[in-house]
Design an enzyme around this catalytic site. Structure first.
Site, PDB file in Angstrom:
ATOM      1  N   ARG A 163       0.278  13.989  13.015  1.00 48.08           N
ATOM      2  CA  ARG A 163       0.628  13.884  11.629  1.00 48.08           C
ATOM      3  C   ARG A 163       0.922  15.245  10.832  1.00 48.08           C
ATOM      4  NH1 ARG A 163      -0.699   8.731  10.353  1.00 48.08           N
ATOM      5  NH2 ARG A 163       0.399   8.719   8.785  1.00 48.08           N
TER       6      ARG A 163
ATOM      7  N   ARG B 277      -8.369  -0.465   5.356  1.00 52.05           N
ATOM      8  CA  ARG B 277      -7.647   0.338   4.636  1.00 52.05           C
ATOM      9  C   ARG B 277      -6.307  -0.108   4.035  1.00 52.05           C
ATOM     10  NH1 ARG B 277      -7.086   5.922   7.498  1.00 52.05           N
ATOM     11  NH2 ARG B 277      -5.987   6.132   5.599  1.00 52.05           N
TER      12      ARG B 277
ATOM     13  N   ASP C  17       4.723   0.300  11.896  1.00 47.72           N
ATOM     14  CA  ASP C  17       3.562  -0.270  11.417  1.00 47.72           C
ATOM     15  C   ASP C  17       3.556  -1.797  11.951  1.00 47.72           C
ATOM     16  OD1 ASP C  17       3.430   1.591   8.213  1.00 47.72           O
ATOM     17  OD2 ASP C  17       3.092   2.004  10.405  1.00 47.72           O
TER      18      ASP C  17
ATOM     19  N   LYS D  78       0.958  -1.059  -0.063  1.00 45.76           N
ATOM     20  CA  LYS D  78      -0.075  -0.029  -0.027  1.00 45.76           C
ATOM     21  C   LYS D  78       0.919   1.315  -0.059  1.00 45.76           C
ATOM     22  CE  LYS D  78      -1.696   1.399   4.181  1.00 45.76           C
ATOM     23  NZ  LYS D  78      -1.273   2.496   4.540  1.00 45.76           N
ATOM     24  N   ASN D  79       1.917   1.245   0.955  1.00 47.36           N
ATOM     25  CA  ASN D  79       2.645   2.492   0.982  1.00 47.36           C
ATOM     26  C   ASN D  79       3.773   2.642   0.006  1.00 47.36           C
ATOM     27  OD1 ASN D  79       1.178   3.080   3.226  1.00 47.36           O
ATOM     28  ND2 ASN D  79       2.573   2.414   4.644  1.00 47.36           N
TER      29      ASN D  79
ATOM     30  N   CYS E  62      -4.790  12.192  12.934  1.00 43.08           N
ATOM     31  CA  CYS E  62      -5.413  10.920  12.695  1.00 43.08           C
ATOM     32  C   CYS E  62      -5.373  10.183  14.213  1.00 43.08           C
ATOM     33  CB  CYS E  62      -5.188   9.882  11.723  1.00 43.08           C
ATOM     34  SG  CYS E  62      -3.347   9.049  12.128  1.00 43.08           S
TER      35      CYS E  62
HETATM   36  C1  EPZ Z   1       4.199   6.809   6.399  1.00 40.67           C
HETATM   37  O1  EPZ Z   1       3.582   7.890   7.178  1.00 40.67           O
HETATM   38  C2  EPZ Z   1       3.384   5.693   6.239  1.00 40.67           C
HETATM   39  N1  EPZ Z   1       2.213   5.936   5.352  1.00 40.67           N
HETATM   40  C3  EPZ Z   1       2.977   5.283   7.791  1.00 40.67           C
HETATM   41  O2  EPZ Z   1       2.135   4.069   7.335  1.00 40.67           O
HETATM   42  C4  EPZ Z   1       4.076   4.848   8.637  1.00 40.67           C
HETATM   43  O3  EPZ Z   1       3.567   4.663   9.797  1.00 40.67           O
HETATM   44  C5  EPZ Z   1       5.103   6.222   8.650  1.00 40.67           C
HETATM   45  O4  EPZ Z   1       5.414   6.466   7.400  1.00 40.67           O
HETATM   46  C6  EPZ Z   1       6.216   5.773   9.417  1.00 40.67           C
HETATM   47  O5  EPZ Z   1       6.821   4.725   8.864  1.00 40.67           O
HETATM   48  C7  EPZ Z   1       2.393   6.013   4.047  1.00 40.67           C
HETATM   49  O6  EPZ Z   1       3.677   5.744   3.526  1.00 40.67           O
HETATM   50  C8  EPZ Z   1       1.384   6.477   3.045  1.00 40.67           C
HETATM   51  P1  EPZ Z   1       6.262  10.212   8.682  1.00 40.67           P
HETATM   52  P2  EPZ Z   1       4.272   9.345   7.117  1.00 40.67           P
HETATM   53  O7  EPZ Z   1       5.979  11.603   7.981  1.00 40.67           O
HETATM   54  O8  EPZ Z   1       4.924   9.809   6.026  1.00 40.67           O
HETATM   55  C9  EPZ Z   1       6.828  13.662  11.934  1.00 40.67           C
HETATM   56  C10 EPZ Z   1       0.265   2.750   7.719  1.00 40.67           C
HETATM   57  O9  EPZ Z   1      -0.205   2.064   8.766  1.00 40.67           O
HETATM   58  N2  EPZ Z   1       6.418  14.473  10.937  1.00 40.67           N
HETATM   59  O10 EPZ Z   1       7.411   9.544   8.251  1.00 40.67           O
HETATM   60  O11 EPZ Z   1       2.806  10.141   7.505  1.00 40.67           O
HETATM   61  C11 EPZ Z   1       5.547  12.811  12.178  1.00 40.67           C
HETATM   62  O12 EPZ Z   1       4.499  13.420  12.945  1.00 40.67           O
HETATM   63  C12 EPZ Z   1       0.554   4.223   7.944  1.00 40.67           C
HETATM   64  O13 EPZ Z   1       0.301   2.034   6.755  1.00 40.67           O
HETATM   65  C13 EPZ Z   1       6.592  16.045  11.121  1.00 40.67           C
HETATM   66  O14 EPZ Z   1       6.832  16.509  12.241  1.00 40.67           O
HETATM   67  O15 EPZ Z   1       4.846   9.515   8.466  1.00 40.67           O
HETATM   68  C14 EPZ Z   1       6.071  11.484  12.791  1.00 40.67           C
HETATM   69  O16 EPZ Z   1       6.328  11.474  14.424  1.00 40.67           O
HETATM   70  C15 EPZ Z   1       0.536   4.560   9.209  1.00 40.67           C
HETATM   71  N3  EPZ Z   1       6.413  16.609  10.071  1.00 40.67           N
HETATM   72  C16 EPZ Z   1       7.190  11.156  12.063  1.00 40.67           C
HETATM   73  O17 EPZ Z   1       7.557  12.818  11.466  1.00 40.67           O
HETATM   74  C17 EPZ Z   1       6.053  16.507   8.695  1.00 40.67           C
HETATM   75  O18 EPZ Z   1       5.833  17.308   7.910  1.00 40.67           O
HETATM   76  C18 EPZ Z   1       7.421  10.358  11.007  1.00 40.67           C
HETATM   77  O19 EPZ Z   1       6.175  10.527  10.135  1.00 40.67           O
HETATM   78  C19 EPZ Z   1       5.988  15.247   8.639  1.00 40.67           C
HETATM   79  C20 EPZ Z   1       6.249  14.073   9.493  1.00 40.67           C
END
Ligand code: EPZ
Length: 429
Positions: free
Chosen positions: A122, A408, A316, A22-23, A117
């Protein structure tokens, strides 16, 4: 509303094929917006709610999308409506992934600001900051991110926090920018490598994907290309836990083992046997390896787990490994370093007899002899998978409500488990 009903105690056996990731599929679909001519064909695309959401999003922009089995044919030459509306984005935050490609190819975008969420706030501040460094003029009005740029400029961008979709968004913004972009402290997830391979097929000049520093030299135009989505390492990890927690003997036909280092090592330390068999019969197509999963004779041993960006243990898989540790010998400490609220499954597992206490960003798991089936409620995608796994091992019946969370990220999860011998049904409650 649908529920999943599991009668626990069955040992799983047989073989299962893992779907496309998915990702990986989500950024790949967003990346098709970058093709100025031709039609992209993405293969091994999982049939999931989130995939249908982003397909709906692109169709609303004017893209022509046709699903043929597990393939998507996507033509974006006629895209003119550069908007991602709130009613779609609110159901799937990863819609933010269209922001970079829209600004790169069309110089404009109006994308609903994704809300938080269940698992955390996020924020997308790092996506926006990087795009502004590339010359985009961005403002937030009435809950929408509104961006404009004549042509994005290459920039040297260092992420304060490693972000997966932030890295993907800025990669897609940079491939058509004027000049060179360097992304530092970039995420290293395998899905980012999958995206880079696709972008390169379209004509992009990218180096360093899979490392902390990605360098992209902008080009004038990208053309459509074809790509095979990599197998889903999280679905594969989930089925490894399903085999272990049920004390079963399961073959996963196409596990992306090369992308699962952190998970396989941890599961082996807990006591699972992970045996790579000959390459899967469709190795060339699904790029996975057949693996046999069983529980070792020493049983399950508690240990500490800390979620980290790739190649560390993935957040995850946190809920799934917690369920396994809930039945392991001894005490385990699980530290969730990525998201601030990703322990909601703990309170449901407690209802099933698990001995788990949450202290801040850590969960203290004391192994128990067994779990008991109970009515439970899914709170987010991976928590819902974890609760089904708990039901497989629990004595008696578990009924999990809010199954839409599960749908999802897992296609036909209960059907695959049933084929492996689980006593599991989806019912309309
Ligand atoms: C991706 O989400 C995945 N989703 C998530 O999978 C996964 O849990 C996550 O990466 C971590 O591996 C997809 O790829 C579609 P991040 P993402 O930006 O990109 C902070 C699932 O279950 N952050 O890597 O949204 C954030 O708050 C989902 O399939 C900022 O502060 O995660 C978090 O603490 C859930 N500012 C950390 O970075 C930003 O602009 C990592 O989040 C962006 C992120």
């Amino acid at each position: 509303m649908e529920s999943i009903v599991v009668q626990g105690g069955r040992k799983l056996s047989g073989s299962v094929v893992i779907d496309g990731a998915k990702n990986s599929a989500l950024p790949l679909i967003a990346a098709t917006l970058l093709a100025a001519s031709g039609s992209c064909r993405l293969e091994n695309v999982p049939d999931l709610r989130d995939i249908n959401t982003i397909v709906h999003l692109l169709a609303g922009m004017g893209a022509a999308i046709e699903r043929q089995g597990s393939s998507l044919n996507i033509t974006t030459t006629a895209v003119e409506n550069c908007q991602a509306p709130y009613d779609l984005v609110k159901t799937m935050r990863a819609s933010i992934l269209v922001l970079g490609p829209l600004l790169a190819r069309f110089g404009q975008a109006r994308v609903s600001l994704p809300g938080g969420c269940a698992i955390g706030a996020r924020p997308v501040n790092l996506h926006i900051k990087g795009l502004e460094m590339m010359g985009a003029r961005i403002r937030v009005e009435h809950g929408y991110i509104i961006g404009q740029a004549e042509r994005l400029q290459g920039a040297d961008i260092s992420f304060d926090v490693t972000t997966v979709t932030g890295t993907e968004n800025l990669m897609m913004a940079a491939v058509l920018a004027d000049g060179v972009t360097v992304l530092r402290n970039a995420a290293r997830e395998p899905e980012i490598v999958d995206l880079a391979v696709f972008l390169r097929k379209m004509g992009a000049l990218i180096e360093g994907e899979g490392t902390h520093t990605i360098t992209i030299s902008g080009v004038e135009k990208l053309i459509a290309a074809n790509h095979q989505v990599m197998p889903d390492r999280i679905e594969a990890g989930t089925f490894m836990v399903a085999a272990g927690i049920s004390d079963g003997d399961v073959i996963i036909e196409n596990a992306p083992l090369a992308a699962m280092g952190g998970v396989v090592t941890k599961l082996q330390e807990i006591g699972l046997l992970v045996e790579a068999l000959a390459p899967s019969k469709e190795d060339a197509v699904l790029a996975g390896v057949a693996v046999r999963i069983r529980r070792g004779s020493a049983g399950l041993r508690g240990l500490d787990v800390k979620t980290m960006p790739y190649p560390g243990f993935p957040t995850d898989m946190q809920a799934q490994v917690m369920v396994l540790l809930a039945l392991a010998e001894g005490t385990s400490v699980i530290s969730e370093t990525i998201f601030e609220n990703r322990f909601m499954h703990v309170f449901e597992l407690q209802r099933m007899g698990a001995a788990i206490e949450v202290e801040g960003r850590s969960a203290i798991v004391r192994g128990v002899k067994g779990l008991s089936g109970a009515p439970v409620m899914a709170s987010d995608l991976r928590a819902s998978a974890g609760l089904v796994l708990a039901g497989l091992a629990a004595e008696g019946e578990t009924v999990m409500s809010r199954v839409y969370h599960l749908d999802r990220g897992y296609a036909g999860f209960e059907k695959k488990l049933k084929l492996l011998g689980a006593d599991i049904e989806r019912i309309k409650a």
